[in-house]
Write a protein that holds these residues in place. Structure first.
Motif, PDB file in Angstrom:
ATOM      1  N   LYS A   1      -3.395  -6.227 -10.013  1.00 35.96           N
ATOM      2  CA  LYS A   1      -1.944  -5.967 -10.054  1.00 35.96           C
ATOM      3  C   LYS A   1      -1.105  -7.224  -9.851  1.00 35.96           C
TER       4      LYS A   1
ATOM      5  N   ASP B   1      -8.351  -3.859  -6.594  1.00 37.56           N
ATOM      6  CA  ASP B   1      -7.161  -3.303  -7.251  1.00 37.56           C
ATOM      7  C   ASP B   1      -5.967  -4.254  -7.105  1.00 37.56           C
TER       8      ASP B   1
ATOM      9  N   THR C   1       0.820  -1.204   0.000  1.00 44.25           N
ATOM     10  CA  THR C   1       0.000   0.000   0.000  1.00 44.25           C
ATOM     11  C   THR C   1       0.861   1.265   0.000  1.00 44.25           C
TER      12      THR C   1
ATOM     13  N   ALA D   1      -5.481   6.681  -3.389  1.00 44.04           N
ATOM     14  CA  ALA D   1      -4.504   6.931  -2.319  1.00 44.04           C
ATOM     15  C   ALA D   1      -3.879   8.311  -2.509  1.00 44.04           C
TER      16      ALA D   1
ATOM     17  N   THR E   1      -0.289   5.219 -10.149  1.00 41.68           N
ATOM     18  CA  THR E   1      -0.885   3.876 -10.161  1.00 41.68           C
ATOM     19  C   THR E   1      -1.980   3.700  -9.100  1.00 41.68           C
ATOM     20  N   CYS E   2      -2.062   4.642  -8.162  1.00 32.93           N
ATOM     21  CA  CYS E   2      -3.039   4.513  -7.066  1.00 32.93           C
ATOM     22  C   CYS E   2      -3.754   5.854  -6.876  1.00 32.93           C
TER      23      CYS E   2
ATOM     24  N   ASP F   1       1.054   9.657   0.586  1.00 32.31           N
ATOM     25  CA  ASP F   1       1.177   8.639  -0.461  1.00 32.31           C
ATOM     26  C   ASP F   1       2.667   8.354  -0.695  1.00 32.31           C
TER      27      ASP F   1
ATOM     28  N   LEU G   1      -5.590  -1.926   1.836  1.00 28.18           N
ATOM     29  CA  LEU G   1      -5.510  -2.394   0.451  1.00 28.18           C
ATOM     30  C   LEU G   1      -6.880  -2.834  -0.062  1.00 28.18           C
TER      31      LEU G   1
ATOM     32  N   PHE H   1       2.588  -1.137  -6.030  1.00 25.51           N
ATOM     33  CA  PHE H   1       1.572  -0.473  -5.216  1.00 25.51           C
ATOM     34  C   PHE H   1       0.168  -0.729  -5.744  1.00 25.51           C
ATOM     35  N   ALA H   2      -0.744  -1.028  -4.817  1.00 21.01           N
ATOM     36  CA  ALA H   2      -2.162  -1.145  -5.157  1.00 21.01           C
ATOM     37  C   ALA H   2      -2.931  -0.094  -4.363  1.00 21.01           C
ATOM     38  N   ASP H   3      -4.111   0.232  -4.832  1.00 23.26           N
ATOM     39  CA  ASP H   3      -4.867   1.339  -4.244  1.00 23.26           C
ATOM     40  C   ASP H   3      -5.602   0.897  -2.973  1.00 23.26           C
TER      41      ASP H   3
END
Ligand SMILES: Cc1ncc(COP(=O)(O)O)c(C=O)c1O
Length: 378
Positions: free
Chosen positions: A120, A116, A83, A345, A341-342, A328, A112, A103-105
């Protein structure tokens, strides 16, 4: 004007001093003695089968990656999904071992988001690092299901989760969590000075962790001094280990604090309930919800507001100090490769503000904070 801090640990000073006195009188401030006692009490309190006391959660996250990497044959360049809304320790721990955070949102709990995350997962993915943000369990059950579906390991950064339960059970003990790492850093719900606990589900990995956290030496000093008091110097070193072991002084403080943890978390929930009620009628304030809120060990309380910097300044004018948890991580130069990518966030990171949450807050303090916030965010 008395000021109100954002985080402030409460120490049970007489009990702490008595525990520390026992270390000093015994002439034992290193690993062993109180650290073993605290590991046993932590296992009894949480239900974890294994617990290894360390000098921090950060060390524990690094050990988690180091040990799982060796056990499962991960290679440099492999990825762990993580995250961006966390303290950098979570992501640095991945980098220490030459792996890359993907990274995932985040979801509405700022944990997490399983949807998302699933998007990924790729052929390089080896694990998911899940942060129980602010003590919240988020959608950990769905993340575990993804790990099972795709054959991934699960590392739980439980830095904020000392005391969080779901239907009476510590989420770190759920089937599918390979390792949970707690923090007892200076302002955490169970404060010491700096320390942490790593709890592997697997007893073999726990045994390895004890060795790796003490320089790769295959017997710890306490065991070496033995009952006959002779120092057994003839140990082996089979592994490039680290000096990550916890010490007896920190464990002594933890032992004094642990009996109060549940009642203190209950008081945190009362404060959170006051805040939730106080902000519920304000359409410009978004509170961050928690699943199983009546069992959450809230470590921090967040609002999402239009003008975060303005609110921080207004609070400070009134002697109230807010904070920001967290920026972030993809804004930091180390992690800019993942910028964009997120998006959720990233947006949240500019609007999130941490309200004071600790055991020195009176109901009047909380009412004053609510008044100041609602007066500014209109
Ligand atoms: C989410 C999270 N992970 C890891 C850490 C690192 O914990 P420690 O200070 O015990 O190394 C922290 C501490 O602030 C944290 O908030």
């Amino acid at each position: 004007m008395a000021t109100i801090q954002v985080l402030k640990p409460k120490f049970h000073i007489d009990e702490c001093l008595e525990q520390v006195r026992q270390c000093l009188e015994a002439g034992w401030t290193g690993s062993g003695f109180k650290t073993v006692e605290f590991e046993n009490q932590w296992k009894a309190y949480t239900g974890h089968a294994n617990a290894c006391y360390l000098n921090s959660n950060t060390s524990g996250l690094h050990l988690a990656v180091n040990i799982l990497k060796r056990r499962f044959g991960w290679a440099e360049g492999d990825e762990i999904i993580s995250t961006p809304i966390t303290f950098v320790s979570t992501n640095h721990a991945i980098m220490y071992e030459g792996l890359t955070p993907r990274f995932a949102d985040v979801d509405e709990y700022l944990c997490l988001d399983p949807r998302d995350v699933e998007g990924k997962i790729n052929e390089k993915t080896r694990a998911i690092a899940f942060v129980g943000y602010g003590g919240r369990v988020g959608q950990l059950d769905k993340i575990i299901a993804l790990c099972k579906k795709y054959g991934l390991r699960l590392i739980l950064d439980a830095a904020h989760m000392a005391g969080t339960r779901v239907n009476g059970v510590f989420p770190g003990t759920w089937d599918g969590v390979d390792v949970a790492v707690y923090s007892f850093q200076a302002v955490k719900n169970l404060p010491t000075g700096d320390s942490g606990m790593i709890c592997f589900a697997d007893a073999g990995l726990d045994a390895q962790c004890r060795m790796v956290s003490w320089m790769g030496i295959n017997k710890d000093t306490y065991a070496r001094t033995g009952s006959e008091g002779s120092y057994k110097w003839n140990y082996g070193v089979d592994y490039l280990g680290f000096k990550y072991n916890g010490n007896a002084i920190m464990a002594a403080i933890a032992l004094a604090q642990l009996p109060y943890l549940d009642e203190e978390n209950a008081r945190r929930r009362q404060i959170v309930a006051m805040y939730d009620k106080g902000f519920a009628g304000n359409p410009r304030i978004q509170v961050v919800p928690a699943p199983y809120a009546d069992e959450c060990a809230y470590h921090i309380y967040e609002l999402i507001v239009p003008d975060r910097e303005g609110l921080l300044a207004e609070l400070a004018k009134n002697g109230i100090y807010g904070g920001v948890h967290y920026r972030d991580n993809t804004e930091f130069s180390m992690y800019t490769y993942a910028q964009g990518t997120c998006p959720k966030a990233h947006k949240v990171s500019h609007h999130i503000i941490t309200m004071p949450l600790h055991l020195y807050l009176t109901d009047e303090d909380v009412e004053k904070i609510i008044r100041v916030v609602n007066g500014f965010v209109t």
